[in-house]
Design a protein around this motif. Sequence first.
Motif, short mmCIF file in Angstrom:
data_model
loop_
_atom_site.label_atom_id
_atom_site.label_comp_id
_atom_site.label_asym_id
_atom_site.label_seq_id
_atom_site.Cartn_x
_atom_site.Cartn_y
_atom_site.Cartn_z
N UNK A 231 0.86 -1.21 0.05
CA UNK A 231 0.24 -0.15 -0.18
C UNK A 231 0.85 1.25 -0.08
N UNK A 232 0.23 2.30 -0.20
CA UNK A 232 0.97 3.80 0.03
C UNK A 232 1.50 3.99 1.22
N UNK A 233 0.69 3.28 2.23
CA UNK A 233 1.26 3.57 3.69
C UNK A 233 2.59 3.15 3.99
N UNK A 234 3.04 2.16 3.15
CA UNK A 234 4.52 1.66 3.55
C UNK A 234 5.23 2.78 2.44
N UNK A 235 5.71 3.83 2.98
CA UNK A 235 6.21 4.73 2.03
C UNK A 235 7.97 4.93 2.69
N UNK A 236 8.16 4.52 3.80
CA UNK A 236 9.60 4.91 4.23
C UNK A 236 10.26 3.68 4.79
N UNK A 237 9.83 2.49 4.28
CA UNK A 237 10.63 1.29 4.61
C UNK A 237 11.01 0.52 3.50
N UNK A 238 12.11 0.36 2.89
CA UNK A 238 12.58 -0.25 1.69
C UNK A 238 13.73 -1.28 1.97
N UNK A 239 13.81 -2.25 1.24
CA UNK A 239 14.95 -3.15 1.16
C UNK A 239 14.99 -3.76 2.80
N UNK A 240 13.77 -4.12 3.26
CA UNK A 240 13.78 -4.65 4.61
C UNK A 240 12.99 -5.79 4.60
N UNK A 241 12.67 -6.47 5.72
CA UNK A 241 11.76 -7.64 5.79
C UNK A 241 10.86 -7.25 6.92
N UNK A 242 9.59 -7.71 6.71
CA UNK A 242 8.67 -7.85 7.73
C UNK A 242 8.33 -9.25 8.27
N UNK A 243 8.20 -9.52 9.33
CA UNK A 243 7.99 -10.70 10.05
C UNK A 243 6.51 -11.10 10.30
N UNK A 244 6.02 -12.39 10.01
CA UNK A 244 4.72 -12.69 10.66
C UNK A 244 5.16 -14.33 11.40
N UNK A 245 5.76 -14.23 12.23
CA UNK A 245 6.36 -15.36 12.73
C UNK A 245 5.91 -15.92 14.18
N UNK A 246 4.98 -15.16 14.84
CA UNK A 246 4.57 -15.75 16.24
C UNK A 246 5.73 -15.80 17.20
N UNK A 247 6.57 -14.81 17.13
CA UNK A 247 7.71 -14.59 17.84
C UNK A 247 8.74 -15.26 17.85
N UNK A 248 8.94 -16.20 16.53
CA UNK A 248 9.98 -17.05 16.35
C UNK A 248 11.35 -16.17 16.07
N UNK A 249 11.18 -15.37 14.98
CA UNK A 249 12.43 -14.55 14.48
C UNK A 249 12.88 -13.45 15.62
N UNK A 250 14.32 -13.38 15.68
CA UNK A 250 14.95 -12.50 16.61
C UNK A 250 15.66 -11.37 15.86
N UNK A 251 15.40 -11.26 14.49
CA UNK A 251 16.14 -10.30 14.01
C UNK A 251 15.21 -10.02 12.56
#
Length: 251
Positions: A231-251
């Motif tokens: 969406x247009x709301x995601x406007x200042x984050x690029x070259x990155x990752x978003x997690x949906x991991x239930x707390x598994x990922x730590x970085x």
Amino acid sequence: MTRIFEGRFAGRTAIVTGGASGLGKETARRLVAEGAKVALWDVREEALAAAAVETGASHTVALDVTDAAAVQAAATSSHQALGGRVDILVASAGITGATVPVHEFPLDSWRRTIDINLNGLFYCCRAVVPLMLANGYGRIVNIASVAGKEGNPNASAYSASKAGVIGLTKSLGKELAGKGVIVNSLTPATFESPILDQLPQSQVDYMRSKIPMGRLGEVHESAAMVCFMASEECSFTTASTFDTSGGRTTY
């Protein structure tokens, strides 16, 4: 529960790969519900036709993403069908590959997994980026995995391919920063999806055991994150990752 943001994607167009099932199909369904015009790509022609009816997608292309020429032709076809612009690419086509130790890994399964999950995603980005640059706007969401960050035992090809997706996303996002095209990846932990049918139950149980919430994710949870990223709301984050991991990922 899925909350629909009516009109969030009004006037926007999207290509979703792996759109005949799982996260691709759920994301397409939501994009259409929120106003987007969507093209679905998938290798399974019959499932693709059914998904188009179910999601409301307006255009479909049956193709194997490992065929770079076919991907380029599909991008041209969808660009025309979507009214001469592509605003969003959700690259979610993927397979798990074999579930065995590295020293027993079948060479054909290794090559096929890398070819679909990494090379195919590269071909899709390569074909669509010029279309976005021509309009000065774009959102690319590459579906990676927590396995690309942490590695899963007995899933070396999958883990390596998803680590590659994360690296490609970081590189491409930096290349396009400041040009109106945002590129990010999603790194979900295991969620309920037809792709789990490709795995032995022991592997699914292992991955569930690594999630602090103690459950697998649900496809609508990852689709919600994808839609924010698209969406247009995601406007200042690029070259990155978003997690949906239930707390598994730590970085």
